[in-house]
Enzyme design. Structure first.
Site, PDB file in Angstrom:
ATOM      1  N   GLU A 305       1.055  -1.237   0.527  1.00 38.36           N
ATOM      2  CA  GLU A 305      -0.403   0.375  -0.048  1.00 38.36           C
ATOM      3  C   GLU A 305       0.659   0.941   0.297  1.00 38.36           C
ATOM      4  O   GLU A 305       0.406   2.291  -0.416  1.00 38.36           O
ATOM      5  CB  GLU A 305      -1.411   0.042   1.324  1.00 38.36           C
ATOM      6  CG  GLU A 305      -2.255   0.605   0.693  1.00 38.36           C
ATOM      7  CD  GLU A 305      -2.963   0.252   2.170  1.00 38.36           C
ATOM      8  OE1 GLU A 305      -4.728  -0.573   1.611  1.00 38.36           O
ATOM      9  OE2 GLU A 305      -2.934   0.426   3.139  1.00 38.36           O
ATOM     10  N   GLU A 308       2.384   1.914  -3.357  1.00 40.16           N
ATOM     11  CA  GLU A 308       1.331   2.095  -4.461  1.00 40.16           C
ATOM     12  C   GLU A 308       1.053   3.756  -4.330  1.00 40.16           C
ATOM     13  O   GLU A 308       0.884   4.335  -5.256  1.00 40.16           O
ATOM     14  CB  GLU A 308      -0.232   0.944  -4.508  1.00 40.16           C
ATOM     15  CG  GLU A 308      -1.028   1.890  -5.392  1.00 40.16           C
ATOM     16  CD  GLU A 308      -2.436   0.623  -5.230  1.00 40.16           C
ATOM     17  OE1 GLU A 308      -2.979  -0.264  -3.851  1.00 40.16           O
ATOM     18  OE2 GLU A 308      -3.751   1.399  -5.141  1.00 40.16           O
ATOM     19  N   CYS A 326      -8.115  -2.601   3.111  1.00 38.66           N
ATOM     20  CA  CYS A 326      -8.390  -3.458   4.193  1.00 38.66           C
ATOM     21  C   CYS A 326      -9.498  -3.865   4.656  1.00 38.66           C
ATOM     22  O   CYS A 326     -10.243  -4.905   5.491  1.00 38.66           O
ATOM     23  CB  CYS A 326      -7.637  -3.218   5.230  1.00 38.66           C
ATOM     24  SG  CYS A 326      -6.368  -1.984   4.974  1.00 38.66           S
ATOM     25  N   SER A 346      -7.344   1.671  -2.803  1.00 42.08           N
ATOM     26  CA  SER A 346      -5.879   0.626  -3.325  1.00 42.08           C
ATOM     27  C   SER A 346      -6.086  -0.599  -3.952  1.00 42.08           C
ATOM     28  O   SER A 346      -7.072  -1.421  -3.582  1.00 42.08           O
ATOM     29  CB  SER A 346      -5.082   0.748  -1.851  1.00 42.08           C
ATOM     30  OG  SER A 346      -4.522  -0.554  -2.087  1.00 42.08           O
ATOM     31  N   LYS A 385     -15.987 -10.542   5.920  1.00 45.72           N
ATOM     32  CA  LYS A 385     -14.787 -11.344   5.660  1.00 45.72           C
ATOM     33  C   LYS A 385     -15.150 -13.186   4.865  1.00 45.72           C
ATOM     34  O   LYS A 385     -14.597 -12.964   3.909  1.00 45.72           O
ATOM     35  CB  LYS A 385     -13.775 -11.860   6.608  1.00 45.72           C
ATOM     36  CG  LYS A 385     -13.246 -10.434   7.372  1.00 45.72           C
ATOM     37  CD  LYS A 385     -11.592 -10.260   6.333  1.00 45.72           C
ATOM     38  CE  LYS A 385     -11.416  -8.669   6.920  1.00 45.72           C
ATOM     39  NZ  LYS A 385     -10.640  -8.008   6.116  1.00 45.72           N
ATOM     40  N   GLU A 388     -16.328 -11.684   1.926  1.00 49.00           N
ATOM     41  CA  GLU A 388     -15.000 -11.437   0.894  1.00 49.00           C
ATOM     42  C   GLU A 388     -13.787 -12.303   0.707  1.00 49.00           C
ATOM     43  O   GLU A 388     -14.035 -13.270  -0.197  1.00 49.00           O
ATOM     44  CB  GLU A 388     -13.794 -10.576   1.823  1.00 49.00           C
ATOM     45  CG  GLU A 388     -12.918 -10.204   0.766  1.00 49.00           C
ATOM     46  CD  GLU A 388     -11.529  -9.141   1.880  1.00 49.00           C
ATOM     47  OE1 GLU A 388     -11.285  -9.881   2.708  1.00 49.00           O
ATOM     48  OE2 GLU A 388     -11.126  -8.829   1.327  1.00 49.00           O
ATOM     49  N   GLU A 393     -13.684 -13.264  -7.164  1.00 48.06           N
ATOM     50  CA  GLU A 393     -12.774 -13.187  -7.323  1.00 48.06           C
ATOM     51  C   GLU A 393     -11.420 -13.401  -6.609  1.00 48.06           C
ATOM     52  O   GLU A 393      -9.938 -13.517  -7.500  1.00 48.06           O
ATOM     53  CB  GLU A 393     -11.467 -11.431  -7.261  1.00 48.06           C
ATOM     54  CG  GLU A 393     -12.667 -10.108  -8.616  1.00 48.06           C
ATOM     55  CD  GLU A 393     -13.554  -9.755  -6.768  1.00 48.06           C
ATOM     56  OE1 GLU A 393     -13.513  -8.578  -6.138  1.00 48.06           O
ATOM     57  OE2 GLU A 393     -14.738 -10.190  -7.447  1.00 48.06           O
ATOM     58  N   CYS A 530     -11.269  -2.417  13.264  1.00 54.90           N
ATOM     59  CA  CYS A 530     -11.963  -4.455  13.053  1.00 54.90           C
ATOM     60  C   CYS A 530     -12.313  -4.636  15.298  1.00 54.90           C
ATOM     61  O   CYS A 530     -12.883  -5.008  15.545  1.00 54.90           O
ATOM     62  CB  CYS A 530     -10.857  -4.689  13.219  1.00 54.90           C
ATOM     63  SG  CYS A 530     -10.320  -5.051  11.419  1.00 54.90           S
TER      64      CYS A 530
END
Lengths: 605, 145
Positions: A305, A308, A326, A346, A385, A388, A393, A530
């Protein structure tokens, strides 16, 4: 400030805070099911009183100076006035609360024995406390004929709405007591607004529009405030146990930074107890073969990150400001509500998916194992999550990068199922292959941690030196929105740290109007990051979040390795596998793409 | 008249929402899911909230009307005159259940229509029948089946 009397003691009260808030602040025990401590920080209690005084449990007796008789009313919408006198506990109140609780129970499913949240349920614990042993409002079996019983059952079941279409959240309206906490959280804190009260009287329900399957950001805050099992995370415990029992599968577990500071609460430890070593031993006893640390992939995320970010500033190949990636709920929020900003996110994967990818590529190659034979489990503080891990993907032709994701609550449940005595567990360590993280990675657990860790490494990448003062105090804290300017060499970096999707929406709205005063935006969908995640132990209140955040930052002070780029394992992985941050190979294994969200159920009429 | 045209007749302010919903309901007979999204977008409100308003109303519908819409008053006066018996009779004749609509029949118990003197009241497809007794139900329904 006013002076009011509660139980013959004088207290200082704020006229804008309800009596219930005052009672709670002074830890006077009053039951409530529709109000929640999380509200106070985040939302103004509106005068219409949505989600307020629904449960009728927070009854108190009160009178003004001029009045002689006490009146009984709910304390959550009672506001202090001069000379107010309140009685919070007495026999009559206890009797009335009991009646109201029984009424709530009469509408409730009453299927405790095989409920997912049995022994872990707010309503049930109140029922224990108020000693509810008979249900006066539910006809007993001997009182009704078989036909009547069937009719009652039909009446109940025909209104039932079960929603298990998505991979994160499971809902069952039968267990709902219509407290509307989920609605309040979703509307006022997250501004996603996916629930509302619908229908009337006996048919009333808290549902989505036209009873469509839930399609939201799956942040899971509704599941963390639900007092019953009406909204719960979709359990993957069975998947985990099947994999453990399968002799052909190697079960590899990764644990998130914020799980280790909150798991103790599942076993009635104080909030903020760090239980890393016991957690690892407990996981080994549950049948995990190898246990890796998500802190490591958090470090990787930082490396990628930071690279980037510098690339975006120098090469201008992608638009600024850059958003962190994240938090899957935040990414999904942008994909759903602000698809025009997708290029700002990102392209790095979240730490969970980076670790999943590393396990099934780098580590599988290393131990010469087929990725199919590895069952990769992540222990996360998050409900999203799960979504996710199931994203398109991250599905490879014959395996999934992360096979299943368990929340902190599920891990606690699993350990209790296995009859593990948590406090008596021996200490154990992460497996060395992918099991060493720095405290920079550990800070991912709290809001502001990603920014802090990224700043440290970006500083190193730009200047070649480590910053003198590693703690960037200005991005820490638990206020909803934090701005800060950091000077790195001749570059001034303006960072913004946000938690709670409501605050994030406000910033994106500003950005839409063209008001941009920052280069780097960190968003965590859940209040507090979190540590206040949707999968964290219940209850989660501002105080508990503070304790957890403190534990996270205390790790930062004690650990030797405090910089992601100094992690020897990271150096090794780049040397052996990924060559360098931002390389072709890193792009393949550590980065991803985002697409505007296509509503599956909403488009159908 | 399309949904867009109906919506343009109202300013997108919260106080106009209910009148807009009534207009849509009158035009189409009910408010479909797609129309709910149109309304939500126009008034900048969340779709679940609008669904809550639709289902909270006696007049607005979230499903198309059934072929036969039967309403029986079950307020205290009509009830004391025996509207329960009428509901049971209709349930038996059409083999349906009150308040559980099917695509063909919809038997609904409603609150007072202000015609207590003429009770019990039964409404079939908008036609009001007064002083109904269980024996009459068969004859009334025959006209519609």
């Amino acid at each position: 400030m006013l002076e009011i009397t509660i139980d013959k003691k004088k207290y200082q009260a704020d006229p804008n805070q309800s009596v219930l808030d005052l009672l709670r602040a002074n830890s006077i025990d009053v039951p409530y099911l529709c109000d929640h401590e999380n509200y106070a920080d985040f939302c103004q209690k509106d005068s219409s009183g949505t989600g307020m005084s629904v449960c009728r449990l927070c009854l108190v007796k009160h009178r003004n100076q001029s009045e002689k008789k006490f009146t009984i009313s709910t304390s959550c919408n009672l506001y202090p006035c001069p000379g107010l006198e309140v009685i919070s506990q007495d026999q009559e109140l206890a009797r009335l609360r009991k009646i109201n609780l029984e009424l709530l129970f009469a509408d409730h499913a009453g299927l405790c024995a095989f409920c997912y949240k049995n022994m872990d349920c707010e309503l049930q614990s109140l029922a224990f406390k108020y000693d509810i042993d008979e249900f006066k409002f539910v006809p007993a079996a001997y009182e009704v004929t078989a036909d009547e019983e069937l009719e009652l059952l039909y009446e109940k079941m025909s209104r039932r709405v079960i929603d298990i279409k998505n991979s994160s959240i499971a809902r069952d309206s039968l267990k709902c007591i219509k407290c509307r906490r989920c609605e309040m959280v979703c509307r006022n804190i997250q501004t996603v607004d996916s629930y509302s009260k619908s229908h009337k009287a006996i048919r009333s329900n808290v549902s989505t529009e036209y009873l469509t399957p839930l399609e939201c950001t799956y942040c899971g805050q509704c599941s963390s405030v639900c007092p019953t099992a009406a909204i719960v995370e979709k359990s993957n415990i069975a998947d985990f146990q099947n994999a453990v029992n399968d002799p052909n599968k190697k079960v590899i577990v990764q644990t998130a930074p914020s799980v280790r500071v909150s798991l103790g609460e599942e076993f009635s430890m104080l909030p903020g107890t760090i239980v890393t070593k016991k957690m690892i031993q407990g996981l080994r006893q549950c049948g995990a073969d190898l246990i890796f640390d998500t802190n490591l992939s958090a470090d990787l995320t930082i490396m990628e990150e930071a690279t980037e970010l510098i690339e975006r500033i120098n090469k201008k190949n992608k638009p600024l400001p850059m958003f962190t990636s994240c938090c899957p709920a935040w990414v999904l929020f942008v994909e759903q509500h602000y698809p025009e900003f997708i290029r700002h996110i990102s392209s790095c994967r979240s730490p969970q998916m980076m670790m999943g990818s590393l396990i099934k590529s780098y580590y599988a190659q290393k131990i010469e194992l087929d990725p199919k034979d590895i069952f990769s489990v992540s222990i996360m503080p998050c409900v999203c999550k799960k979504y996710e891990a199931a994203r398109g993907e991250f599905q490879k032709p014959n395996y999934r990068e992360v096979d299943c994701s368990l929340t902190t609550r599920e891990l606690g449940k699993l350990m209790r199922l296995k009859k593990i005595r948590f406090s008596e567990l021996e200490d154990s360590k992460f497996d060395p292959a992918l099991g060493m993280g720095t405290s920079a990675g550990a800070m991912f657990g709290s809001s502001g941690g990603v920014t802090e860790a990224a700043l440290r490494t970006a500083y190193y990448f730009i200047t070649g030196d480590n910053p003198e003062n590693l703690a960037f105090e200005q991005v820490r804290g638990l206020s909803g929105l934090r701005n800060s300017k950091v000077k790195i060499a001749d570059l001034e970096l303006r960072v913004k740290v946000v938690h709670g999707l409501g605050h994030a929406r406000a910033i994106l709205e500003q950005l839409k109007k063209g008001q941009c005063d920052f280069d780097f935006l960190e968003v965590m969908a859940c209040p507090g990051g979190c540590i206040g995640g949707g999968g964290q132990p219940i209850p989660t209140s501002p105080k508990i979040r503070q304790a957890r955040a403190k534990a996270i930052y205390s790790q930062d002070d004690t650990m030797k390795l405090r910089l992601s780029h100094e992690n020897p394992l990271i150096k090794k992985i780049y040397k052996e596998f990924l060559t360098q941050p931002g390389s072709r190979k890193a792009e393949k294994y550590l980065h991803t793409h985002y697409y505007p969200y296509h509503y599956r159920h909403k488009s159908k009429d | 008249m399309t949904i867009q045209k109906i919506l343009l007749g109202f300013e997108p302010r919260p106080e106009n929402l209910l009148s807009a919903l009534h207009a849509i309901n009158q035009q189409f007979g009910y408010i479909s899911k797609a129309n709910c999204y149109h309304v939500a977008e126009y008034f900048e409100m969340a779709p679940p909230k609008i669904y809550g308003i639709i289902t909270g109303s006696e007049v607005l519908r979230d499903k198309p009307a059934a072929d036969l819409e039967i309403q029986v008053c079950d307020s205290s006066f009509c009830k004391s005159k025996g509207s329960d018996q009428i509901v049971k009779e209709v349930e038996n004749l059409l083999s349906i259940k009150a308040n559980y609509p099917t695509s063909k029949f919809n038997l609904k118990t409603i609150s007072c229509l202000g015609k207590c003197q003429e009770g019990p009241i039964m409404v079939v497809n908008g036609v009001i029948y007064e002083k109904v007794n269980p024996a009459m139900v068969d004859d009334i329904l025959k006209n519609y089946l």
